[in-house]
Scaffold this active site. Structure first.
Site: not given
Length: 249
Positions: A20, A68
């Site tokens: 991330d 996503n």
């Protein structure tokens, strides 16, 4: 991140990483999010080399989650282009190092060229006996459990050990459960990643954005893991015996 050394220096068999911070790394530098993902790819390359050299059995990387798909179309398309070029660029070194490459997730909605590259890479590296690199694309932990449950029920394969039987229908069938789950970028959640497989994982959250992760950060993560007492719900002293009776974690 404080580290306490352990006399045993235990090594996790399976490390999973939520990589991330690529977008925030780029935004802090006035760059596009796509440039952040490209910088993250370099960090991924170094991480694969590092964990292979340490002798880790399985490394799973969360590259694109089922959630996503909600990102801007331009970013998603740029990611897919990056995945295709990354597979083409990295596969020769992976094969040279004896690393097997596997993809998990729902790939049906991916562009055909990406699906083709994924299948070719899996086939080309299937015989390798070194570390297994598992790339999670279009993956979600709930999706994984749901698809496994459907196939498990349809097969009527409960067996004498239902948990072990069920695990054989997950996308990670045959792989050890996660020992160490690392998330970079400062967030403190696992975001629907390997929910079943990480039931007894040690969770390590690192503030550093993924493109800035170094071998020293990863080495400290392994040292932190080695300092943990993994009791699997038992009291100290009984954990080792218990660990032999439950799925590896």
């Amino acid at each position: 991140m404080p580290v306490t050394t352990s006399p045993s220096e235990a090594l996790p068999a399976h490390v999973a990483i939520v990589m991330d911070g690529n977008g925030r790394w780029a935004e802090a530098r006035g760059l596009s999010r796509s440039e952040g993902h490209r910088a993250g790819l370099e960090a991924t390359r170094h991480a694969v080399r590092f964990f292979a050299e340490q002798g880790v059995d399985t490394l799973t990387l969360f590259a694109f989650s089922s959630e996503n798909w909600g990102r801007p179309r331009e970013e998603v398309e740029a990611l897919f282009d990056l995945f295709v070029s990354a597979i083409e660029a990295e596969l020769p070194e992976l094969i040279e190092r004896g690393i097997a490459l596997t993809f998990i997730g729902d790939r049906a909605s991916f562009p055909p060229d990406l699906q083709t590259r994924m299948a070719e890479a899996e086939q080309a590296s299937a015989a390798n006996e070194g570390m297994r690199v598992v790339v999670a694309l279009g993956y979600g932990g709930r999706w994984d459990i749901l698809q496994a449950a459907r196939r498990w029920v349809a097969a009527g394969d409960e067996g004498a050990d239902p948990e072990a039987s069920f695990a054989g229908y997950l996308s990670t069938a045959g792989m050890p459960d996660v020992d160490l789950l690392i998330r970079t970028g400062g967030e403190r959640r696992i975001s629907n990643f390997l929910l079943w497989q990480a039931a007894y994982a040690e969770l390590l959250f690192i503030e550093t954005f993924w493109p800035d992760i170094t071998a020293d950060d990863l080495r400290q993560g392994l040292a932190w893991y080695a300092s943990r007492q993994r009791r699997f719900g038992c009291v100290t002293g009984a954990a080792e015996a218990s660990a032999r009776e439950v799925p590896s974690a």
